[in-house]
Scaffold this active site. Sequence first.
Site, PDB file in Angstrom:
ATOM      1  N   ARG A 164       0.706  -1.175  -0.001  1.00  0.00           N
ATOM      2  CA  ARG A 164      -0.166  -0.024   0.028  1.00  0.00           C
ATOM      3  C   ARG A 164       0.789   1.392   0.022  1.00  0.00           C
ATOM      4  O   ARG A 164       0.305   2.234   0.530  1.00  0.00           O
ATOM      5  CB  ARG A 164      -0.995  -0.102   1.114  1.00  0.00           C
ATOM      6  CG  ARG A 164      -2.137  -0.876   1.460  1.00  0.00           C
ATOM      7  CD  ARG A 164      -3.012  -0.867   0.161  1.00  0.00           C
ATOM      8  NE  ARG A 164      -4.273  -1.902   0.271  1.00  0.00           N
ATOM      9  CZ  ARG A 164      -4.242  -3.075  -0.237  1.00  0.00           C
ATOM     10  NH1 ARG A 164      -3.064  -3.493  -0.772  1.00  0.00           N
ATOM     11  NH2 ARG A 164      -5.432  -3.976   0.089  1.00  0.00           N
ATOM     12  N   SER A 233     -10.966  -1.270   2.126  1.00  0.00           N
ATOM     13  CA  SER A 233     -10.669  -1.156   3.497  1.00  0.00           C
ATOM     14  C   SER A 233     -10.318   0.065   3.966  1.00  0.00           C
ATOM     15  O   SER A 233      -9.585   1.099   3.362  1.00  0.00           O
ATOM     16  CB  SER A 233      -8.999  -1.814   3.297  1.00  0.00           C
ATOM     17  OG  SER A 233      -9.358  -3.197   2.830  1.00  0.00           O
ATOM     18  N   GLU A 329      -6.266   3.965   5.597  1.00  0.00           N
ATOM     19  CA  GLU A 329      -5.753   3.559   4.554  1.00  0.00           C
ATOM     20  C   GLU A 329      -6.116   4.884   3.527  1.00  0.00           C
ATOM     21  O   GLU A 329      -5.111   5.277   2.949  1.00  0.00           O
ATOM     22  CB  GLU A 329      -6.238   2.461   3.718  1.00  0.00           C
ATOM     23  CG  GLU A 329      -5.629   2.060   2.828  1.00  0.00           C
ATOM     24  CD  GLU A 329      -6.148   0.862   1.892  1.00  0.00           C
ATOM     25  OE1 GLU A 329      -7.213   1.306   1.259  1.00  0.00           O
ATOM     26  OE2 GLU A 329      -5.590  -0.423   2.149  1.00  0.00           O
TER      27      GLU A 329
HETATM   28  N1  EPU Z   1     -11.780 -11.105   9.416  1.00  0.00           N
HETATM   29  C1  EPU Z   1     -12.702 -11.334  10.402  1.00  0.00           C
HETATM   30  N2  EPU Z   1     -13.695 -10.307  10.520  1.00  0.00           N
HETATM   31  C2  EPU Z   1     -13.936  -9.304   9.771  1.00  0.00           C
HETATM   32  C3  EPU Z   1     -13.077  -9.251   8.673  1.00  0.00           C
HETATM   33  C4  EPU Z   1     -11.821 -10.125   8.538  1.00  0.00           C
HETATM   34  O1  EPU Z   1     -12.302 -11.817  11.304  1.00  0.00           O
HETATM   35  O2  EPU Z   1     -14.973  -8.587   9.747  1.00  0.00           O
HETATM   36  C5  EPU Z   1     -10.629 -11.871   9.243  1.00  0.00           C
HETATM   37  C6  EPU Z   1     -11.031 -12.892   8.200  1.00  0.00           C
HETATM   38  O3  EPU Z   1     -11.440 -13.813   8.463  1.00  0.00           O
HETATM   39  C7  EPU Z   1      -9.425 -13.339   7.451  1.00  0.00           C
HETATM   40  C8  EPU Z   1      -8.624 -11.838   8.045  1.00  0.00           C
HETATM   41  O4  EPU Z   1      -9.418 -11.382   8.935  1.00  0.00           O
HETATM   42  O5  EPU Z   1      -8.948 -14.447   8.420  1.00  0.00           O
HETATM   43  C9  EPU Z   1      -8.361 -11.103   6.600  1.00  0.00           C
HETATM   44  O6  EPU Z   1      -9.574 -10.836   6.026  1.00  0.00           O
HETATM   45  P1  EPU Z   1      -9.582 -10.707   4.469  1.00  0.00           P
HETATM   46  O7  EPU Z   1      -9.328 -12.124   4.048  1.00  0.00           O
HETATM   47  O8  EPU Z   1     -11.173 -10.496   4.002  1.00  0.00           O
HETATM   48  O9  EPU Z   1      -8.868  -9.722   3.883  1.00  0.00           O
HETATM   49  P2  EPU Z   1      -8.422  -8.228   4.492  1.00  0.00           P
HETATM   50  O10 EPU Z   1      -7.022  -8.358   5.273  1.00  0.00           O
HETATM   51  O11 EPU Z   1      -9.559  -7.854   5.199  1.00  0.00           O
HETATM   52  C10 EPU Z   1      -7.099  -7.317   2.283  1.00  0.00           C
HETATM   53  C11 EPU Z   1      -7.146  -6.153   1.794  1.00  0.00           C
HETATM   54  C12 EPU Z   1      -8.047  -5.986   0.674  1.00  0.00           C
HETATM   55  C13 EPU Z   1      -8.122  -7.134  -0.075  1.00  0.00           C
HETATM   56  C14 EPU Z   1      -8.263  -8.664   0.604  1.00  0.00           C
HETATM   57  C15 EPU Z   1      -7.878  -9.633  -0.345  1.00  0.00           C
HETATM   58  C16 EPU Z   1      -5.740  -4.632   3.377  1.00  0.00           C
HETATM   59  C17 EPU Z   1      -5.829  -3.401   4.124  1.00  0.00           C
HETATM   60  N3  EPU Z   1      -6.831  -4.897   2.699  1.00  0.00           N
HETATM   61  O12 EPU Z   1      -8.396  -7.371   3.288  1.00  0.00           O
HETATM   62  O13 EPU Z   1      -7.987  -4.604   0.092  1.00  0.00           O
HETATM   63  O14 EPU Z   1      -9.075  -7.131  -1.158  1.00  0.00           O
HETATM   64  O15 EPU Z   1      -7.151  -8.482   1.362  1.00  0.00           O
HETATM   65  O16 EPU Z   1      -6.720  -9.480  -0.645  1.00  0.00           O
HETATM   66  O17 EPU Z   1      -4.814  -4.879   2.954  1.00  0.00           O
HETATM   67  C18 EPU Z   1      -8.828  -2.454  -0.081  1.00  0.00           C
HETATM   68  O18 EPU Z   1      -7.588  -2.223  -0.074  1.00  0.00           O
HETATM   69  O19 EPU Z   1      -9.645  -1.513  -0.065  1.00  0.00           O
HETATM   70  C19 EPU Z   1      -9.216  -3.896   0.051  1.00  0.00           C
HETATM   71  C20 EPU Z   1     -10.293  -4.378  -0.193  1.00  0.00           C
END
Ligand code: EPU
Length: 345
Positions: A164, A233, A329
């Site tokens: 990022r 995010s 972010e």
């Molecule tokens: N989780 C929870 N509760 C929630 C949300 C997430 O427990 O309400 C847990 C999920 O179960 C999982 C972990 O947190 O174990 C990670 O969640 P997820 O796979 O949904 O990915 P993320 O880390 O929340 C990141 C990026 C997203 C991108 C996804 C997929 C960042 C800040 N965000 O999200 O990017 O689409 O991975 O690669 O790095 C964005 O930047 O706008 C964005 C959507």
Amino acid sequence: MQIQQHVSLHEFNTLALKSVASHFVRIQNANEIPQVLEQANSLGLSVMVLSGGSNVLLPAQIEALVMYMDIQGIEVVNEDDQYIEIDVAAGENWHEFVCKTTEMGAYGLQNLALIPGKVGASPVQNIGAYGVEVGEFIRWVSVYDRNLAEFRTISAEDCHFSYRHSIFKDEPNRYIIHQVRFKLLKKPDLKLDYGDLKQAVGDLKTPANLQQQVIQIRQSKLPQPAEYPNVGSFFKNPIISAVEFERLKSVHPQLPAYPQANGQVKVAAGWLIDQAGWKGKRLDKVGMFHKQALVLVNYADADLDDVIQTYHAVQVDVKQQFDIALEPEPVLYNTQGHISTHSCV
Ligand code: EPU
């Protein structure tokens, strides 16, 4: 090219914040950039560059000349057995461009389908999803350099892409991106390592199916801005030291974590926010989405103050419970149209 006054930016930011620009101009050709900068100078106005508005927090009133980047054009410039190079103008819609690459047999960006915004903003925060970051497929970025008052290209190496981040975040007012050159693969090399993506793709291991599955996963948990105004995010996933991670892990063994090459550990902000009780919780007009706690939603015609109130409350609760400071972010602008830093908890 015509400078308009008192223009509402409500339709130009996906969080749908109430915001009015004192001056506004739509840029449809890169050659207009130096002329517009000169005009702003003679009017004594600062300049704010606006792209898809999918990662910005805008104040109610902006006293600046907002330059809306609306340059269009996609052109294949080189092709051999292995690679295809494509020049894409900053104003092209990101998702439509990704779909086009899949149709034309140019691979690499399929994991980044359905990310809102425009091509010109994609290098700024090095957009990433499902194990791919855009910087891996950029050859160079064409900019107008305001410090040197000239057009230049900046190679991917010199963009210093990381999670990022890029040089465009280090020097936010210096460069105006008008085109990006992508170098994509002719032979697919599918990235299926992230979470349950491999399972979703199943036996049909084609770029088109990968793209389709990414679209479906995103649609199932991320709100569409037209229905629930948001900026994706809202917080970065915090990167913490190994020592700090061990401390947290001993108390919270389920904490999702991604070890980094340098020994640090990236932890899931969404999980922290969820555990802090914010999934589906609202403070008046603004809250965290019920299916994905990492996404902040404007439920009812909020302005920036409403957003700040909610995200500060989230930061305070996560800090109290886990001793981790969440960093927002999206990019925060002040009333002069300058990027300003988020206050810390
Ligand atoms: N989780 C929870 N509760 C929630 C949300 C997430 O427990 O309400 C847990 C999920 O179960 C999982 C972990 O947190 O174990 C990670 O969640 P997820 O796979 O949904 O990915 P993320 O880390 O929340 C990141 C990026 C997203 C991108 C996804 C997929 C960042 C800040 N965000 O999200 O990017 O689409 O991975 O690669 O790095 C964005 O930047 O706008 C964005 C959507």
